[in-house]
Design a protein around this motif. Structure first.
Motif, PDB file in Angstrom:
ATOM      1  N   PRO A 444       0.824  -1.213   0.000  1.00 43.23           N
ATOM      2  CA  PRO A 444       0.000   0.000   0.000  1.00 43.23           C
ATOM      3  C   PRO A 444       0.855   1.259   0.000  1.00 43.23           C
ATOM      4  O   PRO A 444       2.040   1.230   0.344  1.00 43.23           O
ATOM      5  N   ALA A 445       0.256   2.360  -0.396  1.00 43.67           N
ATOM      6  CA  ALA A 445       0.940   3.652  -0.302  1.00 43.67           C
ATOM      7  C   ALA A 445       1.206   3.972   1.162  1.00 43.67           C
ATOM      8  O   ALA A 445       0.370   3.711   2.035  1.00 43.67           O
ATOM      9  N   ILE A 446       2.387   4.534   1.435  1.00 41.76           N
ATOM     10  CA  ILE A 446       2.762   4.864   2.807  1.00 41.76           C
ATOM     11  C   ILE A 446       2.379   6.313   3.097  1.00 41.76           C
ATOM     12  O   ILE A 446       2.791   7.236   2.401  1.00 41.76           O
ATOM     13  N   ALA A 447       1.569   6.478   4.137  1.00 40.66           N
ATOM     14  CA  ALA A 447       1.100   7.815   4.508  1.00 40.66           C
ATOM     15  C   ALA A 447       2.038   8.518   5.478  1.00 40.66           C
ATOM     16  O   ALA A 447       2.108   9.746   5.498  1.00 40.66           O
ATOM     17  N   ALA A 448       2.759   7.761   6.308  1.00 41.51           N
ATOM     18  CA  ALA A 448       3.664   8.367   7.293  1.00 41.51           C
ATOM     19  C   ALA A 448       4.762   7.373   7.624  1.00 41.51           C
ATOM     20  O   ALA A 448       4.546   6.166   7.630  1.00 41.51           O
ATOM     21  N   ARG A 449       5.946   7.912   7.927  1.00 38.59           N
ATOM     22  CA  ARG A 449       7.108   7.088   8.246  1.00 38.59           C
ATOM     23  C   ARG A 449       7.711   7.597   9.551  1.00 38.59           C
ATOM     24  O   ARG A 449       7.929   8.802   9.716  1.00 38.59           O
ATOM     25  N   PHE A 450       8.001   6.672  10.459  1.00 35.45           N
ATOM     26  CA  PHE A 450       8.538   7.019  11.771  1.00 35.45           C
ATOM     27  C   PHE A 450       9.905   6.353  11.916  1.00 35.45           C
ATOM     28  O   PHE A 450      10.004   5.125  11.909  1.00 35.45           O
ATOM     29  N   GLU A 451      10.944   7.173  12.013  1.00 31.77           N
ATOM     30  CA  GLU A 451      12.310   6.672  12.045  1.00 31.77           C
ATOM     31  C   GLU A 451      12.811   6.563  13.483  1.00 31.77           C
ATOM     32  O   GLU A 451      12.489   7.403  14.327  1.00 31.77           O
ATOM     33  N   PRO A 452      13.633   5.546  13.767  1.00 35.27           N
ATOM     34  CA  PRO A 452      14.268   5.494  15.085  1.00 35.27           C
ATOM     35  C   PRO A 452      15.299   6.616  15.221  1.00 35.27           C
ATOM     36  O   PRO A 452      16.008   6.928  14.265  1.00 35.27           O
ATOM     37  N   ASP A 453      15.364   7.224  16.383  1.00 36.43           N
ATOM     38  CA  ASP A 453      16.323   8.289  16.672  1.00 36.43           C
ATOM     39  C   ASP A 453      17.525   7.680  17.378  1.00 36.43           C
ATOM     40  O   ASP A 453      17.383   7.150  18.489  1.00 36.43           O
ATOM     41  N   PRO A 454      18.706   7.719  16.761  1.00 35.38           N
ATOM     42  CA  PRO A 454      19.886   7.106  17.394  1.00 35.38           C
ATOM     43  C   PRO A 454      20.149   7.609  18.801  1.00 35.38           C
ATOM     44  O   PRO A 454      20.707   6.875  19.627  1.00 35.38           O
ATOM     45  N   ALA A 455      19.749   8.847  19.102  1.00 33.92           N
ATOM     46  CA  ALA A 455      19.977   9.388  20.441  1.00 33.92           C
ATOM     47  C   ALA A 455      19.042   8.770  21.478  1.00 33.92           C
ATOM     48  O   ALA A 455      19.340   8.806  22.678  1.00 33.92           O
ATOM     49  N   LEU A 456      17.909   8.228  21.029  1.00 30.03           N
ATOM     50  CA  LEU A 456      16.921   7.680  21.965  1.00 30.03           C
ATOM     51  C   LEU A 456      17.004   6.158  22.090  1.00 30.03           C
ATOM     52  O   LEU A 456      16.562   5.595  23.098  1.00 30.03           O
TER      53      LEU A 456
END
Length: 470
Positions: A444-456
């Motif tokens: 499916p089309a991706i509406a939002a992407r959430f990336e891991p934050d290396p600092a967290l």
């Protein structure tokens, strides 16, 4: 057009798609769950039929051009029928923990893990029948057929007793390597093959709609009904997962980390489930927590506030886990702890603790439990390089951001994330009716992407290590 019917725990959802897999409409009807004793969970199969009628009616669309139907549903439930296909007792559901002693007994028999590739969990179907044999012998003696929940709907729709490979894999009577029932395991629980449904692949035809039911529902008589899939496999079909690569995280009543595999990869010591997939010849692994979005629903009831209102009180910015911790074991746990007696708890509370802090802790606890599942998946030789988020909980940006930090991989929310298993079921209906293969299962089309934050990530890893010490 093609109709997907998803029999969930809290309701039935139907999804109508066209030839290009575009969603034309959805319908829904709620279901209740009975808990006659602590740890028990039951539903009346007749209620599933009534909810399916209502959900199809909720579509409020003409259905005369529907060319195929697909089914998905909650797994592991025990629907026991007599010689006239009458229901003998309420269905015992996937999150029912009454058969923990029976599950331990079966799991101690080496042939169960050797053949199924899985621990015999208390929620699986086989220990439920052993429990009936011990505690309800009169009813047990009258059983002539055992069906899984979605396949009881198939019996109503088509008159055929058929299951699919993915759903059958969760019974503890099935041999995923052979994609067939195990006569040895059936015999070990006092049953035989004649009591089991026939088997079909998820994308194959497994019955045709009966004229009487077709007329009642406004559907064409005789249209094919696909083998379908258990809810998580169907959700993965909806997400376009056809092999190794991106996996699935499902935030429904339960929570799942799911990854397709190119071969059967059993690793029962990790408490990962190794099942057949809904596509011919393919398999998958998944880790399961019994309460995910169900935890937020429970907390919403405690607070007397709708979940969206509780989430609106939270700072949406990614952050480290707070001082308050929530262990999301409202109904016990499967992966990786395999303990149906575990119960949820808050820790770190003080006189200054607030409702928003506790709401955030609920989200964090679920995210950490799912990260524990991802770690177990990797230990079992699987894993995923990204997670496609599906289910009602996928509407929360904050929750998906937490999952990215906790698992260390990107989390992707597709457009229409809530259609989930119903959309996948409709796709399987299309494949069965047209003879199409997995090439039609485009992501499916991706509406939002959430990336891991290396600092967290280190802070979330530390919180996960505290979870492991529980």
């Amino acid at each position: 057009m093609f109709l997907g019917i998803d029999l969930g725990t809290s309701g039935v959802k139907v999804v109508l798609i066209d030839d290009s897999h575009a969603v034309c409409g959805t319908g829904h009807a709620r279901l209740g769950v009975d808990t006659p004793k602590p740890g028990w969970s039951e539903q009346q199969p007749q209620d599933w039929i009534e909810a399916t009628r209502a959900a199809i009616g909720d579509l409020a669309l003409p259905l005369d051009r529907v060319a195929g139907i697909g089914l998905s549903g909650q797994m592991h439930g025990a629907v026991c029928l007599d010689a006239s296909d009458r229901v003998l007792r309420p269905a015992i559901l996937w999150n029912d923990g009454r058969a923990s002693d029976e599950a331990a007994q079966l799991d101690a028999d080496p042939q169960f893990r050797a053949i199924t590739g899985n621990i015999v969990f208390a929620g699986f179907t086989a220990p439920k029948l052993v429990w009936m044999q011990r505690h309800e012998p009169d009813l047990f003696s009258r059983i002539t057929r055992i069906l899984l929940p979605k396949d009881y709907l198939r019996l109503w729709l088509t008159g055929e007793a058929i299951s699919d490979m993915s759903d059958a894999s969760g019974t503890a009577w099935f041999d995923p390597a052979r994609r067939d029932w195990s006569d040895a395991l059936l015999s070990a629980t006092g049953l035989d093959r004649t009591m089991m449904p026939a088997l079909a692949e998820g994308s194959q035809i497994a019955g045709h709609l009966r004229p009487k039911v077709a007329a009642e529902l406004g559907l064409p008589a005789g249209i094919p009904v696909a083998g379908g899939a258990g809810d998580n496999a169907a959700t993965a079909i909806g997400a376009g997962i056809t092999g190794p690569g991106p996996g699935l995280v499902s935030l429904g009543t339960s929570g799942v980390i799911f990854a397709a595999t190119d071969r059967f990869l059993p690793a029962p010591e990790t408490a990962i489930h190794a099942f057949c997939y809904a596509l011919p010849g393919q398999c998958h692994q998944m880790g399961v927590i019994l309460s995910a979005a169900g935890c937020l629903e429970w907390w919403s009831g405690i607070c007397g506030r709708p979940a969206p209102e509780l989430l609106a009180e939270l700072d949406p910015a990614p952050a480290l886990p707070g001082r308050i911790a929530f262990w999301p074991y409202l109904s016990g746990e499967r992966t990786p702890l395999n303990d149906p007696t575990l119960r949820a708890t808050f820790t770190g509370l003080s006189s200054r603790s607030s409702r928003p802090q506790m709401t955030r802790a609920v989200l964090e606890g679920v995210a950490l439990a799912l990260a524990e599942n991802m770690a177990a998946l990797r230990a079992a030789g699987g894993g995923a390089d990204a997670l496609i988020a599906m289910g009602g909980g996928a509407r929360s940006d904050l929750w998906l951001s937490m999952l990215a930090q906790a698992t260390g991989v990107p989390v992707l929310r597709p457009a229409g994330a809530e259609t989930g298993a119903g959309f996948g079921a409709a796709r399987l209906g299309l494949m069965a009716a047209t003879g199409a293969g997995s090439e039609v299962l485009t992501p499916p089309a991706i509406a939002a992407r959430f990336e891991p934050d290396p600092a967290l990530i280190p802070g979330w890893a530390e919180a996960l290590s505290r979870l492991r010490q529980l």
